[in-house]
Design a protein around this motif. Structure first.
Motif, PDB file in Angstrom:
ATOM      1  N   MET A  67       0.748  -1.318   0.002  1.00 24.40           N
ATOM      2  CA  MET A  67      -0.051   0.029   0.005  1.00 24.40           C
ATOM      3  C   MET A  67       0.887   1.174  -0.050  1.00 24.40           C
ATOM      4  O   MET A  67       0.666   2.114  -0.614  1.00 24.40           O
ATOM      5  CB  MET A  67      -0.781  -0.037   1.199  1.00 24.40           C
ATOM      6  CG  MET A  67      -1.870  -0.790   1.006  1.00 24.40           C
ATOM      7  SD  MET A  67      -1.843  -2.575   1.175  1.00 24.40           S
ATOM      8  CE  MET A  67      -3.170  -3.462   1.468  1.00 24.40           C
ATOM      9  N   GLN A  68       1.915   1.207   0.830  1.00 27.58           N
ATOM     10  CA  GLN A  68       2.775   2.428   0.922  1.00 27.58           C
ATOM     11  C   GLN A  68       4.009   2.040   1.323  1.00 27.58           C
ATOM     12  O   GLN A  68       4.404   0.988   1.898  1.00 27.58           O
ATOM     13  CB  GLN A  68       2.023   3.506   1.896  1.00 27.58           C
ATOM     14  CG  GLN A  68       2.087   3.029   3.215  1.00 27.58           C
ATOM     15  CD  GLN A  68       1.280   4.243   4.006  1.00 27.58           C
ATOM     16  OE1 GLN A  68       1.601   5.424   3.765  1.00 27.58           O
ATOM     17  NE2 GLN A  68       0.513   3.615   4.718  1.00 27.58           N
ATOM     18  N   ALA A  69       5.043   2.823   1.428  1.00 26.72           N
ATOM     19  CA  ALA A  69       6.436   2.617   1.824  1.00 26.72           C
ATOM     20  C   ALA A  69       6.571   2.186   3.147  1.00 26.72           C
ATOM     21  O   ALA A  69       5.833   2.910   3.879  1.00 26.72           O
ATOM     22  CB  ALA A  69       7.341   3.890   1.103  1.00 26.72           C
ATOM     23  N   ALA A  70       7.224   1.178   3.585  1.00 28.10           N
ATOM     24  CA  ALA A  70       7.460   0.999   5.011  1.00 28.10           C
ATOM     25  C   ALA A  70       8.937   1.455   5.242  1.00 28.10           C
ATOM     26  O   ALA A  70       9.782   0.963   4.746  1.00 28.10           O
ATOM     27  CB  ALA A  70       7.344  -0.625   5.002  1.00 28.10           C
ATOM     28  N   VAL A 111       8.797  -1.820  12.261  1.00 33.19           N
ATOM     29  CA  VAL A 111       7.515  -2.297  11.928  1.00 33.19           C
ATOM     30  C   VAL A 111       7.024  -3.495  12.656  1.00 33.19           C
ATOM     31  O   VAL A 111       7.717  -4.133  13.069  1.00 33.19           O
ATOM     32  CB  VAL A 111       7.441  -2.762  10.393  1.00 33.19           C
ATOM     33  CG1 VAL A 111       7.525  -1.467   9.349  1.00 33.19           C
ATOM     34  CG2 VAL A 111       8.234  -3.759   9.688  1.00 33.19           C
ATOM     35  N   VAL A 112       5.705  -3.628  12.632  1.00 33.36           N
ATOM     36  CA  VAL A 112       5.230  -4.795  13.328  1.00 33.36           C
ATOM     37  C   VAL A 112       4.234  -5.357  12.351  1.00 33.36           C
ATOM     38  O   VAL A 112       3.312  -4.710  11.461  1.00 33.36           O
ATOM     39  CB  VAL A 112       4.237  -4.021  14.586  1.00 33.36           C
ATOM     40  CG1 VAL A 112       3.176  -3.136  13.937  1.00 33.36           C
ATOM     41  CG2 VAL A 112       3.899  -5.501  15.513  1.00 33.36           C
ATOM     42  N   ALA A 113       4.351  -6.821  12.449  1.00 29.95           N
ATOM     43  CA  ALA A 113       3.155  -7.649  11.560  1.00 29.95           C
ATOM     44  C   ALA A 113       2.463  -8.215  12.477  1.00 29.95           C
ATOM     45  O   ALA A 113       2.539  -8.896  13.486  1.00 29.95           O
ATOM     46  CB  ALA A 113       4.061  -8.592  10.900  1.00 29.95           C
ATOM     47  N   ALA A 172       5.493   2.605  12.284  1.00 29.17           N
ATOM     48  CA  ALA A 172       5.565   2.982  13.608  1.00 29.17           C
ATOM     49  C   ALA A 172       4.471   3.866  14.136  1.00 29.17           C
ATOM     50  O   ALA A 172       3.972   4.200  15.254  1.00 29.17           O
ATOM     51  CB  ALA A 172       6.825   3.653  14.057  1.00 29.17           C
ATOM     52  N   GLU A 173       3.690   4.554  12.954  1.00 32.71           N
ATOM     53  CA  GLU A 173       2.705   5.359  13.200  1.00 32.71           C
ATOM     54  C   GLU A 173       1.443   4.692  12.874  1.00 32.71           C
ATOM     55  O   GLU A 173       0.313   5.355  13.072  1.00 32.71           O
ATOM     56  CB  GLU A 173       2.734   6.809  12.046  1.00 32.71           C
ATOM     57  CG  GLU A 173       3.664   7.701  12.223  1.00 32.71           C
ATOM     58  CD  GLU A 173       5.064   7.235  12.256  1.00 32.71           C
ATOM     59  OE1 GLU A 173       5.333   6.647  11.175  1.00 32.71           O
ATOM     60  OE2 GLU A 173       6.115   7.428  12.872  1.00 32.71           O
ATOM     61  N   GLY A 174       1.382   3.376  12.831  1.00 29.80           N
ATOM     62  CA  GLY A 174      -0.017   2.601  12.847  1.00 29.80           C
ATOM     63  C   GLY A 174      -0.389   2.764  11.490  1.00 29.80           C
ATOM     64  O   GLY A 174      -1.575   2.143  11.172  1.00 29.80           O
ATOM     65  N   ARG A 175       0.414   2.921  10.218  1.00 29.37           N
ATOM     66  CA  ARG A 175      -0.221   2.923   8.884  1.00 29.37           C
ATOM     67  C   ARG A 175       0.080   1.751   8.367  1.00 29.37           C
ATOM     68  O   ARG A 175       1.117   1.132   8.537  1.00 29.37           O
ATOM     69  CB  ARG A 175       0.323   4.216   8.005  1.00 29.37           C
ATOM     70  CG  ARG A 175       0.060   5.550   8.561  1.00 29.37           C
ATOM     71  CD  ARG A 175       0.820   6.587   7.693  1.00 29.37           C
ATOM     72  NE  ARG A 175       2.249   6.257   8.014  1.00 29.37           N
ATOM     73  CZ  ARG A 175       3.061   7.354   7.841  1.00 29.37           C
ATOM     74  NH1 ARG A 175       2.846   8.640   7.883  1.00 29.37           N
ATOM     75  NH2 ARG A 175       4.476   7.198   8.075  1.00 29.37           N
TER      76      ARG A 175
END
Length: 131
Positions: free
Chosen positions: A79-82, A86-88, A109-112
């Protein structure tokens, strides 16, 4: 941090941490290093696909931790750059005696939402490595 219950050298190399593996759910965390980035300075898609794969497989194994799982098929949408960390989150959607149907998401980290995947896994008995 929890144990995956199996030695997975590639996962160790990437540095994934397991924080939940129960009730058909998993949570993994990944703090990427420079070698995990692509030429745009964001997390390489292959590393993210591996994270999704492991999150889904771990969710499948959460109800049968003595079993191994083999990836049969997987679909990933970016969907967008990571950018790390990050969390899975993995979820077991349905299981039969031999198959697990799963989904997972990766959030920054911002929950996106950065990417999501679905996968089918085959349960397999673990064999003694000495055989």
């Amino acid at each position: 941090m929890l144990s995956f219950g199996a030695e997975i050298p590639f996962v160790d190399e990437l540095g994934f941490g397991l924080f939940k593996m129960e009730g058909g759910e998993s949570e993994l965390r990944f703090a990427p290093r420079p070698e995990h980035m692509n030429s745009f300075g964001i997390i390489h898609g292959g590393a993210l696909m591996t994270l999704l794969d492991v999150a889904m497989g771990t969710a499948a194994r959460s109800l049968a931790p003595e079993m191994g799982v083999l990836t049969i098929e997987m679909k990933t949408s970016f969907m967008q750059a990571a950018r790390g960390p990050v969390v899975a989150h993995g979820r077991l959607l349905h299981r039969t005696r031999s198959l697990a149907f799963t989904e997972a998401t990766v959030l920054d980290a911002e929950g996106r939402l950065c990417c999501q995947g679905t996968g089918t896994f085959k349960y397999a008995e673990r064999r003694n490595a000495s055989k």
